[in-house]
Design a protein around this motif. Structure first.
Motif, PDB file in Angstrom:
ATOM      1  N   GLN A 373       0.880  -1.165   0.000  1.00  0.00           N
ATOM      2  CA  GLN A 373       0.000   0.000   0.000  1.00  0.00           C
ATOM      3  C   GLN A 373       0.911   1.207   0.000  1.00  0.00           C
ATOM      4  OE1 GLN A 373      -3.067   0.207   2.994  1.00  0.00           O
ATOM      5  NE2 GLN A 373      -3.552   2.349   2.530  1.00  0.00           N
ATOM      6  N   LEU A 374       0.866   1.974  -1.085  1.00  0.00           N
ATOM      7  CA  LEU A 374       1.845   3.042  -1.279  1.00  0.00           C
ATOM      8  C   LEU A 374       1.503   4.314  -0.514  1.00  0.00           C
ATOM      9  CD1 LEU A 374       2.563   2.716  -5.114  1.00  0.00           C
ATOM     10  CD2 LEU A 374       3.826   1.715  -3.208  1.00  0.00           C
ATOM     11  N   THR A 375       0.220   4.579  -0.317  1.00  0.00           N
ATOM     12  CA  THR A 375      -0.191   5.794   0.400  1.00  0.00           C
ATOM     13  C   THR A 375      -1.225   5.429   1.446  1.00  0.00           C
ATOM     14  OG1 THR A 375      -1.993   6.332  -1.144  1.00  0.00           O
ATOM     15  CG2 THR A 375       0.195   7.215  -1.657  1.00  0.00           C
ATOM     16  N   SER A 376      -1.321   6.239   2.478  1.00  0.00           N
ATOM     17  CA  SER A 376      -2.311   6.024   3.539  1.00  0.00           C
ATOM     18  C   SER A 376      -2.518   7.339   4.274  1.00  0.00           C
ATOM     19  CB  SER A 376      -1.845   4.935   4.516  1.00  0.00           C
ATOM     20  OG  SER A 376      -0.634   5.325   5.153  1.00  0.00           O
ATOM     21  N   GLY A 377      -3.579   7.421   5.033  1.00  0.00           N
ATOM     22  CA  GLY A 377      -3.863   8.624   5.804  1.00  0.00           C
ATOM     23  C   GLY A 377      -5.236   9.171   5.499  1.00  0.00           C
ATOM     24  N   ASP A 378      -5.626  10.195   6.246  1.00  0.00           N
ATOM     25  CA  ASP A 378      -6.958  10.781   6.118  1.00  0.00           C
ATOM     26  C   ASP A 378      -6.975  11.849   5.034  1.00  0.00           C
ATOM     27  OD1 ASP A 378      -7.627   9.128   8.172  1.00  0.00           O
ATOM     28  OD2 ASP A 378      -7.579  10.660   9.724  1.00  0.00           O
ATOM     29  N   TRP A 379      -6.681  11.436   3.824  1.00  0.00           N
ATOM     30  CA  TRP A 379      -6.694  12.308   2.651  1.00  0.00           C
ATOM     31  C   TRP A 379      -6.734  11.414   1.414  1.00  0.00           C
ATOM     32  CZ3 TRP A 379      -2.443  11.190  -0.336  1.00  0.00           C
ATOM     33  CH2 TRP A 379      -1.348  10.597   0.309  1.00  0.00           C
ATOM     34  N   PRO A 380      -7.273  11.910   0.296  1.00  0.00           N
ATOM     35  CA  PRO A 380      -7.410  11.072  -0.887  1.00  0.00           C
ATOM     36  C   PRO A 380      -6.437  11.400  -2.011  1.00  0.00           C
ATOM     37  CG  PRO A 380      -9.031  12.803  -0.999  1.00  0.00           C
ATOM     38  CD  PRO A 380      -8.190  13.072   0.237  1.00  0.00           C
ATOM     39  N   VAL A 381      -5.972  10.369  -2.688  1.00  0.00           N
ATOM     40  CA  VAL A 381      -5.297  10.505  -3.980  1.00  0.00           C
ATOM     41  C   VAL A 381      -6.357  10.821  -5.027  1.00  0.00           C
ATOM     42  CG1 VAL A 381      -4.050   9.223  -5.771  1.00  0.00           C
ATOM     43  CG2 VAL A 381      -3.430   8.936  -3.346  1.00  0.00           C
ATOM     44  N   THR A 382      -6.028  11.678  -5.990  1.00  0.00           N
ATOM     45  CA  THR A 382      -6.977  11.939  -7.082  1.00  0.00           C
ATOM     46  C   THR A 382      -6.584  11.242  -8.380  1.00  0.00           C
ATOM     47  OG1 THR A 382      -5.877  14.007  -7.675  1.00  0.00           O
ATOM     48  CG2 THR A 382      -7.702  14.145  -6.119  1.00  0.00           C
ATOM     49  N   ALA A 383      -5.284  11.209  -8.713  1.00  0.00           N
ATOM     50  CA  ALA A 383      -4.876  10.566  -9.966  1.00  0.00           C
ATOM     51  C   ALA A 383      -3.378  10.315  -9.963  1.00  0.00           C
ATOM     52  CB  ALA A 383      -5.250  11.442 -11.167  1.00  0.00           C
ATOM     53  N   VAL A 384      -2.971   9.234 -10.639  1.00  0.00           N
ATOM     54  CA  VAL A 384      -1.552   9.006 -10.922  1.00  0.00           C
ATOM     55  C   VAL A 384      -1.183   9.866 -12.122  1.00  0.00           C
ATOM     56  CG1 VAL A 384       0.164   7.327 -11.699  1.00  0.00           C
ATOM     57  CG2 VAL A 384      -1.528   6.675  -9.968  1.00  0.00           C
ATOM     58  N   VAL A 392       6.347   7.024  -8.053  1.00  0.00           N
ATOM     59  CA  VAL A 392       5.012   7.296  -8.577  1.00  0.00           C
ATOM     60  C   VAL A 392       4.672   8.737  -8.219  1.00  0.00           C
ATOM     61  CG1 VAL A 392       2.588   6.658  -8.567  1.00  0.00           C
ATOM     62  CG2 VAL A 392       4.333   4.904  -8.196  1.00  0.00           C
ATOM     63  N   TYR A 393       4.354   9.530  -9.226  1.00  0.00           N
ATOM     64  CA  TYR A 393       3.954  10.917  -9.011  1.00  0.00           C
ATOM     65  C   TYR A 393       2.432  10.977  -9.132  1.00  0.00           C
ATOM     66  CZ  TYR A 393       8.849  12.164  -9.305  1.00  0.00           C
ATOM     67  OH  TYR A 393      10.189  12.271  -9.049  1.00  0.00           O
ATOM     68  N   PHE A 394       1.802  11.585  -8.149  1.00  0.00           N
ATOM     69  CA  PHE A 394       0.339  11.589  -8.125  1.00  0.00           C
ATOM     70  C   PHE A 394      -0.171  12.909  -7.556  1.00  0.00           C
ATOM     71  CE2 PHE A 394       1.855   9.800  -4.149  1.00  0.00           C
ATOM     72  CZ  PHE A 394       1.066  10.409  -3.174  1.00  0.00           C
ATOM     73  N   SER A 395      -1.382  13.280  -7.967  1.00  0.00           N
ATOM     74  CA  SER A 395      -2.052  14.447  -7.398  1.00  0.00           C
ATOM     75  C   SER A 395      -2.930  13.990  -6.252  1.00  0.00           C
ATOM     76  CB  SER A 395      -2.878  15.174  -8.459  1.00  0.00           C
ATOM     77  OG  SER A 395      -3.753  14.269  -9.120  1.00  0.00           O
ATOM     78  N   ALA A 396      -3.073  14.860  -5.247  1.00  0.00           N
ATOM     79  CA  ALA A 396      -3.800  14.462  -4.045  1.00  0.00           C
ATOM     80  C   ALA A 396      -4.315  15.690  -3.304  1.00  0.00           C
ATOM     81  CB  ALA A 396      -2.903  13.637  -3.122  1.00  0.00           C
ATOM     82  N   HIS A 397      -5.396  15.491  -2.568  1.00  0.00           N
ATOM     83  CA  HIS A 397      -5.894  16.491  -1.622  1.00  0.00           C
ATOM     84  C   HIS A 397      -5.278  16.155  -0.263  1.00  0.00           C
ATOM     85  CE1 HIS A 397      -8.676  18.037  -4.566  1.00  0.00           C
ATOM     86  NE2 HIS A 397      -9.326  16.899  -4.667  1.00  0.00           N
ATOM     87  N   CYS A 398      -4.016  16.475  -0.098  1.00  0.00           N
ATOM     88  CA  CYS A 398      -3.272  15.978   1.062  1.00  0.00           C
ATOM     89  C   CYS A 398      -3.202  16.965   2.217  1.00  0.00           C
ATOM     90  CB  CYS A 398      -1.866  15.560   0.636  1.00  0.00           C
ATOM     91  SG  CYS A 398      -0.963  16.851  -0.248  1.00  0.00           S
ATOM     92  N   ASP A 399      -3.818  18.142   2.072  1.00  0.00           N
ATOM     93  CA  ASP A 399      -3.855  19.113   3.161  1.00  0.00           C
ATOM     94  C   ASP A 399      -5.138  18.881   3.955  1.00  0.00           C
ATOM     95  OD1 ASP A 399      -4.102  21.370   4.823  1.00  0.00           O
ATOM     96  OD2 ASP A 399      -3.074  22.665   3.390  1.00  0.00           O
ATOM     97  N   ARG A 400      -5.016  18.326   5.147  1.00  0.00           N
ATOM     98  CA  ARG A 400      -6.211  17.973   5.926  1.00  0.00           C
ATOM     99  C   ARG A 400      -7.028  19.191   6.330  1.00  0.00           C
ATOM    100  NH1 ARG A 400      -2.070  14.669   7.158  1.00  0.00           N
ATOM    101  NH2 ARG A 400      -2.415  12.410   7.208  1.00  0.00           N
TER     102      ARG A 400
END
Length: 735
Positions: A373-384, A392-400
């Motif tokens: 499992q490459l990512t985890s936490g209370d935030w979502p990946v949007t796209a690779v 792996v470079y990906f976009s994410a809503h990583c600011d809680r």
């Protein structure tokens, strides 16, 4: 409100200069070029991709003089007469001015005009340009019908792929002649291929060697047909479209591998694919296998397979199953947001899953074993976005704290620490250099215009400000910054985020009516958290505000890009919390801001937004006083897109009964305008059925007919509708 201001805001992106940098990457990976500036001061720049230094690429006046010498015509304006270019050599660029193409030797400032192709060659498609340029063709899109697409060149440059007369066709890049790869296509049983719309990632049906093509045979027999009427010519006529209904017969997709040498098609052995959606994902680098996923009709199970290109035999890699949707129809059916991709070396699959409550990345091997499992936490990946080297470079809503800010992140294949590569509030959109060593980071917020930075692939900054958008024309017309807000949902606990748009001459001492632009459907978010003058939905809110109101856009529970529980509010009862959340948000905003007049609130929306606009009047009449709805998706029985959320009418009749909006017509007690395009086979019948329901209930309403328009409206008809809606809201909201 000034008519001149309203007219200027109709084309809002033109009021913001340099919002988007159009890159020209040199083939040697050493240089980035781009054009920027107002038309009379437009300049081309060269950026050293090692140091980040930006210097002028050329002498503008010498280029203008060279163009005049080559053409005999003085270029318009005073700056460069082109907005983009490409490198065709270390010191040679190519550009276009209108339909004319030129090359420029940067050392000698010599303009070279490529010779025009021979007229006879062009007429018969024999010139190199005619043979090599992708042509348009008509392809079928589920529930939409025939749309324009472009041929795609094979990796070896020999052939271009398209659909002709319901069959897969190749056109030779050497002599322009065509070859049918299939011959059994008909209107009822047609061949088709995946394709991409502008702005979407390209779909590569071609095998890497250019020897095979992945294609579908689509069997529409038994699927209901709907009509699209055309009345503007000398003779009226109709078009027919296959349009599967909720709980009805669904088209069957069978996946094949076609051989360009003419050997018989090889069917991928997925079994009976009726009531499933098989989707081609991609080819292994050696072309021996392709990856396929198959989603169940209710969207609750996906099986991922590897399939032999030679025999069609499949081996299951893994499955994902959920109590609610694993993916949604729109992402699979239309957008190819599959959440599944191969790494460039063909050794791993990257899979997006919400199995732990948030959308995260999982890495599988080609035997179907979960590696990490490459990512985890209370935030979502949007796209690779890319796989470069070992990351792996990906976009994410990583600011809680700011759940709709969008950042670029990376993580090592096999697992490791997630690195956030962009910083600063707002939405970051990235564009990688072809060699993967650098990327452009264009970022903005609702109140901060776009800035483009240049970064190394590890996120370190090469140039913090290659380009900054100029909003001087917008300020000259009149501009008040937009404002983000956060409120509580109707449950009193869940955070909801939205954007408020204000008139250009906003005065906090006045009281303003409110118009909310709503969508509400579970497929997309609609509040744009980037700068509103970039192309996109934010333009709608900004334009609405110039009527002299406060415009609101909000994403309530049931929409994507948050956690699974937030999205799952749409499951089984997709309309359940939407209008309550939107009304609760408006009440809170009115409590915070004295300039919001809660006694004068209107709502507008199209497609599923029309459904929820109508529901706002029915469910929350104490808040919403008037509505305009267009291209209305009123009927949940009308198409299979509702099955993902409501299941099937046969097994969830209560869910469909509660969603039946026509039965609510007698409850309408507020002004309503319905608008529809007569050629919109998807929703014109819904508009007609609703107006009939209102007539039978004795409910007065307005109906705007847009002749021969489809689910989206042309500029003339859109302007007409905008004016009608503005007059409607002014009349009923008193401004």
């Amino acid at each position: 409100m000034s008519a001149a201001v309203l007219e200027a805001y109709r084309d809002l992106p033109k009021l913001v200069r340099d919002a988007n940098l159009i890159p020209a990457w040199s083939s040697d990976g050493k240089t980035l070029g781009f054009v920027a500036g107002a038309p009379d001061a437009r300049q081309a720049w060269r950026v050293d991709l090692t140091s980040g230094d930006k210097t002028p690429l050329l002498d503008v006046q010498r280029v203008r003089d060279a163009l005049k010498a080559a053409t005999g015509v003085t270029p318009p304006g005073a700056g460069l007469p082109f907005e983009a270019f490409g490198f065709v050599g270390p010191d040679m660029i190519a550009f276009a001015i209108g339909a004319d193409r030129f090359m420029l030797d940067l050392n000698r400032f010599l303009v070279i005009r490529p010779p025009a192709p021979n007229m006879i060659d062009t007429m018969f498609g024999q010139s190199a340009e005619a043979r090599m340029t992708p042509r348009t063709f008509k392809r079928s899109l589920p529930m939409v019908g025939q749309v324009d697409a472009y041929e795609v060149m094979s990796p070896d440059g020999r052939n271009l792929l398209s659909i002709q007369d319901y069959n897969v066709s190749l056109r030779s890049a050497y002599d322009g002649r065509t070859q049918a790869l299939t011959t059994d296509g008909t209107r009822e049983v047609e061949w088709t291929i995946d394709w991409a719309f502008p702005g979407m990632p390209p779909v590569t049906n071609w095998s890497p060697q250019g020897t095979h093509v992945a294609a579908y045979m689509v069997d529409n027999r038994g699927v209901p047909e709907v009509l699209s009427m055309h009345n503007l010519g000398n003779f009226e006529h109709s078009s027919r479209y296959y349009f599967p209904k909720a709980g009805g017969v669904l088209e069957s997709h069978r996946l094949f591998v076609l051989d360009v040498m003419g050997n018989p098609p090889v069917e991928i052995q997925l079994g009976d694919t009726r009531d499933h959606y098989p989707v081609f994902v991609g080819w292994l680098p050696d072309g021996s296998e392709l990856v396929v996923l198959q989603m169940s009709r209710d969207c609750r199970r996906i099986d991922v397979f590897a399939a032999s290109a030679i025999t069609g035999a499949v081996r299951k890699l893994f499955s994902e199953e959920g109590k609610t949707f694993v993916r949604i129809h729109h992402d699979i059916y239309f957008n190819r947001k599959l959440g599944c991709s191969l790494t460039p070396d063909g050794r791993h699959l990257l899979w997006q899953s919400e199995r732990d409550g948030w959308n995260h990345l999982y890495q599988y091997d080609l035997d179907g074993r979960l590696e990490a499992q490459l990512t985890s936490g209370d935030w979502p990946v949007t796209a690779v976005e890319r796989v470069i080297g070992g990351h792996v470079y990906f976009s994410a809503h990583c600011d809680r704290k700011r759940p709709y800010d969008l950042h670029l992140c990376r993580v090592a294949l096999g697992g490791g620490t997630v690195e956030q590569l962009t910083e600063g509030e707002g939405v970051h959109r990235v564009s990688f250099a072809p060699n993967g060593e650098t990327f452009l980071d264009t970022y903005s917020s609702v109140s901060a215009p776009p800035v483009t930075a240049l970064r190394r692939v590890d996120g370190s900054v090469l140039n913090a400000e290659l380009l900054r958008a100029d909003i001087t024309p917008l300020v000259d017309v009149g501009y008040t910054a937009s404002e983000e807000f956060c409120v509580k949902a109707a449950d009193g606990e869940t955070e909801l985020w939205g954007v408020m748009y204000k008139p250009h001459d906003f005065d906090a001492g006045k009281r303003y009516p409110v118009i909310e632009w709503i969508y509400g459907g579970p497929q997309i978010t609609i509040a744009e958290h980037g700068f509103p003058a970039l192309p996109g939905r934010a333009n709608i809110g900004m334009r609405l505000a110039q009527l002299g109101c406060i415009a609101i856009m909000l994403d309530a529970r049931g929409t994507p890009e948050r956690n699974k529980a937030f999205h799952d509010t749409a499951a089984e009862d997709f309309q359940g919390t939407v209008t309550a959340d939107h009304a609760a948000a408006l009440r809170q905003l009115a409590e915070r801001h004295a300039y919001i007049d809660l006694d004068r609130v209107g709502v507008t929306g199209g497609s599923w937004g029309a459904y929820f606009g109508f529901r706002c009047l029915i469910d929350q009449p104490e808040v919403y006083k008037a509505a305009t709805v267009f291209a209305p998706g009123f009927d949940p029985l009308s198409c299979v897109l509702y099955e993902c959320y409501l299941g099937f009418p046969q097994t969830n009749p209560d869910g469909y009964r509660k969603a039946d909006i026509f039965a609510m017509a007698p409850r309408l007690d507020r002004p309503l305008m319905i608008a529809g395009g007569t050629a919109d086979h998807a929703t014109w019948p819904d508009a007609i059925k609703m107006t009939e329901a209102l007539i039978r209930a004795g409910k007065d309403h307005e109906f705007v007919v847009l002749p021969d328009q489809v689910h989206g409206f042309g500029s003339v008809h859109q302007d007409y509708l905008d004016n009608k809606q503005a007059a409607f809201f002014r009349r009923h909201l008193g401004f």
